[in-house]
Design an enzyme around this catalytic site. Structure first.
Site, PDB file in Angstrom:
ATOM      1  N   LYS A  22       0.836  -1.208   0.000  1.00  0.00           N
ATOM      2  CA  LYS A  22       0.000   0.000   0.000  1.00  0.00           C
ATOM      3  C   LYS A  22       0.863   1.248   0.000  1.00  0.00           C
ATOM      4  CE  LYS A  22      -1.637   1.699   4.022  1.00  0.00           C
ATOM      5  NZ  LYS A  22      -1.451   3.119   4.283  1.00  0.00           N
ATOM      6  N   ASN A  23       1.809   1.321   0.943  1.00  0.00           N
ATOM      7  CA  ASN A  23       2.568   2.573   1.080  1.00  0.00           C
ATOM      8  C   ASN A  23       3.449   2.846  -0.138  1.00  0.00           C
ATOM      9  OD1 ASN A  23       1.398   3.052   3.508  1.00  0.00           O
ATOM     10  ND2 ASN A  23       3.181   2.539   4.773  1.00  0.00           N
ATOM     11  N   CYS A 118      -3.912  13.447  13.423  1.00  0.00           N
ATOM     12  CA  CYS A 118      -4.641  12.196  13.200  1.00  0.00           C
ATOM     13  C   CYS A 118      -4.531  11.391  14.472  1.00  0.00           C
ATOM     14  CB  CYS A 118      -4.095  11.443  11.994  1.00  0.00           C
ATOM     15  SG  CYS A 118      -2.556  10.643  12.325  1.00  0.00           S
ATOM     16  N   ARG A 123       1.802  14.478  13.438  1.00  0.00           N
ATOM     17  CA  ARG A 123       2.265  14.244  12.061  1.00  0.00           C
ATOM     18  C   ARG A 123       2.421  15.551  11.280  1.00  0.00           C
ATOM     19  NH1 ARG A 123      -0.201   8.587   9.961  1.00  0.00           N
ATOM     20  NH2 ARG A 123       1.769   8.534   8.874  1.00  0.00           N
ATOM     21  N   VAL A 125       4.281  18.516   8.859  1.00  0.00           N
ATOM     22  CA  VAL A 125       4.847  18.456   7.501  1.00  0.00           C
ATOM     23  C   VAL A 125       6.003  19.445   7.354  1.00  0.00           C
ATOM     24  CG1 VAL A 125       2.806  17.542   6.335  1.00  0.00           C
ATOM     25  CG2 VAL A 125       3.030  20.012   6.672  1.00  0.00           C
ATOM     26  N   ASP A 309       4.595   0.375  12.142  1.00  0.00           N
ATOM     27  CA  ASP A 309       3.350  -0.158  11.574  1.00  0.00           C
ATOM     28  C   ASP A 309       3.084  -1.610  11.974  1.00  0.00           C
ATOM     29  OD1 ASP A 309       2.863   2.265  10.402  1.00  0.00           O
ATOM     30  OD2 ASP A 309       3.306   1.642   8.349  1.00  0.00           O
ATOM     31  N   ARG A 401      -8.653   0.107   4.375  1.00  0.00           N
ATOM     32  CA  ARG A 401      -7.666   1.053   3.837  1.00  0.00           C
ATOM     33  C   ARG A 401      -6.357   0.327   3.519  1.00  0.00           C
ATOM     34  NH1 ARG A 401      -6.212   5.767   7.412  1.00  0.00           N
ATOM     35  NH2 ARG A 401      -4.927   6.004   5.581  1.00  0.00           N
TER      36      ARG A 401
HETATM   37  C1  UD1 Z   1       5.008   6.694   6.472  1.00  0.00           C
HETATM   38  C2  UD1 Z   1       4.015   5.564   6.262  1.00  0.00           C
HETATM   39  C3  UD1 Z   1       3.410   5.150   7.597  1.00  0.00           C
HETATM   40  C4  UD1 Z   1       4.511   4.813   8.607  1.00  0.00           C
HETATM   41  C5  UD1 Z   1       5.526   5.969   8.703  1.00  0.00           C
HETATM   42  C6  UD1 Z   1       6.719   5.621   9.587  1.00  0.00           C
HETATM   43  C7  UD1 Z   1       3.121   6.000   4.051  1.00  0.00           C
HETATM   44  C8  UD1 Z   1       1.955   6.380   3.213  1.00  0.00           C
HETATM   45  N1  UD1 Z   1       2.958   6.005   5.383  1.00  0.00           N
HETATM   46  O1  UD1 Z   1       4.263   7.791   6.983  1.00  0.00           O
HETATM   47  O2  UD1 Z   1       2.580   3.991   7.386  1.00  0.00           O
HETATM   48  O3  UD1 Z   1       3.933   4.609   9.878  1.00  0.00           O
HETATM   49  O4  UD1 Z   1       6.024   6.283   7.393  1.00  0.00           O
HETATM   50  O5  UD1 Z   1       7.336   4.478   9.143  1.00  0.00           O
HETATM   51  O6  UD1 Z   1       4.168   5.636   3.531  1.00  0.00           O
HETATM   52  N2  UD1 Z   1       7.487  14.231  10.987  1.00  0.00           N
HETATM   53  C9  UD1 Z   1       7.719  15.548  11.311  1.00  0.00           C
HETATM   54  N3  UD1 Z   1       7.736  16.474  10.306  1.00  0.00           N
HETATM   55  C10 UD1 Z   1       7.551  16.143   9.000  1.00  0.00           C
HETATM   56  C11 UD1 Z   1       7.339  14.781   8.668  1.00  0.00           C
HETATM   57  C12 UD1 Z   1       7.321  13.832   9.695  1.00  0.00           C
HETATM   58  O7  UD1 Z   1       7.889  15.891  12.479  1.00  0.00           O
HETATM   59  O8  UD1 Z   1       7.569  17.023   8.130  1.00  0.00           O
HETATM   60  C13 UD1 Z   1       7.453  13.222  12.054  1.00  0.00           C
HETATM   61  C14 UD1 Z   1       6.095  12.502  12.142  1.00  0.00           C
HETATM   62  O9  UD1 Z   1       5.158  13.223  12.914  1.00  0.00           O
HETATM   63  C15 UD1 Z   1       6.480  11.182  12.769  1.00  0.00           C
HETATM   64  C16 UD1 Z   1       7.881  10.932  12.211  1.00  0.00           C
HETATM   65  O10 UD1 Z   1       8.361  12.187  11.744  1.00  0.00           O
HETATM   66  O11 UD1 Z   1       6.569  11.327  14.165  1.00  0.00           O
HETATM   67  C17 UD1 Z   1       7.923   9.929  11.068  1.00  0.00           C
HETATM   68  O12 UD1 Z   1       7.016  10.321  10.054  1.00  0.00           O
HETATM   69  P1  UD1 Z   1       7.220   9.963   8.521  1.00  0.00           P
HETATM   70  O13 UD1 Z   1       8.378   9.050   8.361  1.00  0.00           O
HETATM   71  O14 UD1 Z   1       7.181  11.213   7.742  1.00  0.00           O
HETATM   72  O15 UD1 Z   1       5.896   9.125   8.226  1.00  0.00           O
HETATM   73  P2  UD1 Z   1       4.927   9.251   6.986  1.00  0.00           P
HETATM   74  O16 UD1 Z   1       5.710   9.431   5.731  1.00  0.00           O
HETATM   75  O17 UD1 Z   1       3.821  10.187   7.280  1.00  0.00           O
END
Ligand code: UD1
Length: 422
Positions: A22-23, A118, A123, A125, A309, A401
């Site tokens: 999925k991811n 969420c 989470r 960006v 996950d 999902r």
């Molecule tokens: C992806 C996966 C999700 C998995 C996660 C961690 C997808 C669609 N989803 O989510 O299933 O659980 O990786 O392996 O691929 N963070 C920040 N700032 C940012 C971005 C992230 O602080 O700009 C933090 C997040 O809140 C979290 C950590 O970094 O605590 C890791 O997040 P990230 O690796 O970005 O996860 P996703 O890409 O959202």
């Protein structure tokens, strides 16, 4: 809202076909926005998140064709009609934020809703935004949207050094950098197999990239990518979930199409707990003895560490181990929503900040429980498969999902599990 009913206590025995990830697929689909020739993806999982991403791409003007009952997707973005990723889609699925990099690279502009909070944590960006700025984008936040523009110079290659590892920010940066002028170097890049899969797809489209699977990735920007056909990597989280399902029911399951190298950390944990894992001709075989499992201490970490996950599913398994385990969740600050539901099934789990102490009990008991997010839902299904009596898991739309035909796959191994539409 459908629910799932399980009569537990039956050891799983049989074979399960592993679907595409999925991811990985959610990351590969926005890649199509980078070029005006079609991108064809094969081994696509049939999941509601894939449909949500298709709708988002269509809302931007791409044509999405589903073939072979949804297992093959052809996405053609020869014309992009608008650059707005609406709140209604992004709030439901955070992966929607991955259109930011491709839109910016191809159109010079993107308006993408902030994903917001969420269930499993804030989470943010910020890492995505600072990386786009490093590549020359001007970014403002207006009314809950990220408004990004490239200015007259377009995107340019640069050094992007992440203070923390983020899968999504690494992916957005790679995609944006493919069309930037010059070379981009990403430092402290995420090393997940889904990133490797993304890079292999971009390479097939003519992009020059190196270093995937390491902390440093180099991308040479190029003006025109070409169409390609790419097969999605197997889903390591689905694979891990079924390995844990075999363990919690003391069963023996062969995962067809499973690749041990994608789940080596989980294999170490399961072997410590007393489960045997072998490579088989078709994939991976997971075999249990009738002994209770041994407790194991685990911390989640970015790949190649133990995946967040799989944390909820592992907790369900350790809830029946012969002793006390500790699980530390290092990735998301609020990813213990499954704990209160597992307790309703007789699990003895106490929480201290990011640490859960899991005191194994001899047997879980069936109960009505409620799913709160994707991985928490499947942890409750696993607990239900092992528990004595009947478990009813409500709000299973979360499961749809991320798990293709889960009841069907588990029933094929002898589980007594049915979906009850309401
Ligand atoms: C992806 C996966 C999700 C998995 C996660 C961690 C997808 C669609 N989803 O989510 O299933 O659980 O990786 O392996 O691929 N963070 C920040 N700032 C940012 C971005 C992230 O602080 O700009 C933090 C997040 O809140 C979290 C950590 O970094 O605590 C890791 O997040 P990230 O690796 O970005 O996860 P996703 O890409 O959202």
């Amino acid at each position: 809202m459908d629910s799932i009913e399980i009569q537990g206590g039956i050891p799983l025995k049989g074979r399960i076909q592993i679907s595409g990830a999925k991811n990985a697929c959610l990351t590969l689909m926005p890649v199509a926005l980078l070029c005006n020739e079609p991108l064809t993806l094969t081994n696509v999982p049939r999941l509601s998140d894939i449909l949500s991403m298709s709708h988002l791409l269509e809302s931007l003007g791409a044509e999405v064709q589903m073939l072979n009952e949804g297992r093959v997707l052809t996405i053609s973005a020869h014309k992009i009609a608008n650059v707005l990723a609406h709140y209604d889609i992004v709030r439901k699925m955070r992966a929607s934020f991955l259109v930011l990099g491709p839109l910016l690279a191809r159109m010079g502009k993107a308006e993408v809703s902030l994903p917001g909070g969420c269930a499993i944590g804030a989470r943010a960006v910020n890492l995505h935004i600072s990386a786009m700025r490093d590549l020359g984008a001007e970014i403002e936040l207006e009314n809950g949207y990220v408004i990004a523009r490239t200015g007259s110079r377009g995107l340019f290659g640069n050094r992007v050094s992440f203070p923390e590892t983020s899968v999504g920010a690494t992916e957005n940066t790679i995609m944006a950098a493919t069309c930037a002028r010059g070379e981009t170097t990403i430092e402290n890049a995420a090393r997940e197999p889904e990133i490797v899969d993304l890079v292999q797809c971009l390479r097939a489209m003519g992009c020059e990239i190196s270093g995937e699977g390491t902390r440093t990735i180099r991308i040479q920007g190029s003006p025109g990518l070409t169409g390609a056909t790419h097969g999605v990597v197997p889903d390591r989280i689905e694979m891990g979930t079924f390995m844990l399902a075999a363990a919690i029911t003391r069963g023996t399951v062969e995962l067809v199409g499973g690749e041990a190298c994608l789940v080596s950390n989980l294999i170490n944990v399961l072997e410590k707990a007393g489960i045997a894992i072998d490579k088989s001709a078709a994939g991976i075989r997971v075999s249990s003895s009738d002994q209770r499992l041994q407790p194991v201490d685990v911390q989640t970490a970015p790949y190649p560490g133990f995946p967040t996950d799989l944390q909820a599913q592992l907790m369900a398994v350790l809830a029946t181990a012969n002793g006390t385990s500790e699980i530390v969740e290092n990735i998301f600050e609020n990813r213990f929503m499954h704990v209160s539901e597992l307790r309703r099934m007789g699990a003895r789990i106490s929480l201290h900040g990011r640490k859960a102490t899991v005191e194994g009990v001899e047997e879980l008991k069936g109960a009505p429980v409620m799913a709160t997010d994707l991985r928490a839902s499947v942890a409750l299904v696993l607990a239900g498969l092992a528990a004595a009596g009947k478990t009813v898991v409500s709000r299973v739309y979360h499961l749809d999902r991320g798990y293709e035909s889960i009841e069907h796959k588990l029933r094929g191994c002898g589980a007594n599990i049915t979906r009850v539409p309401t």
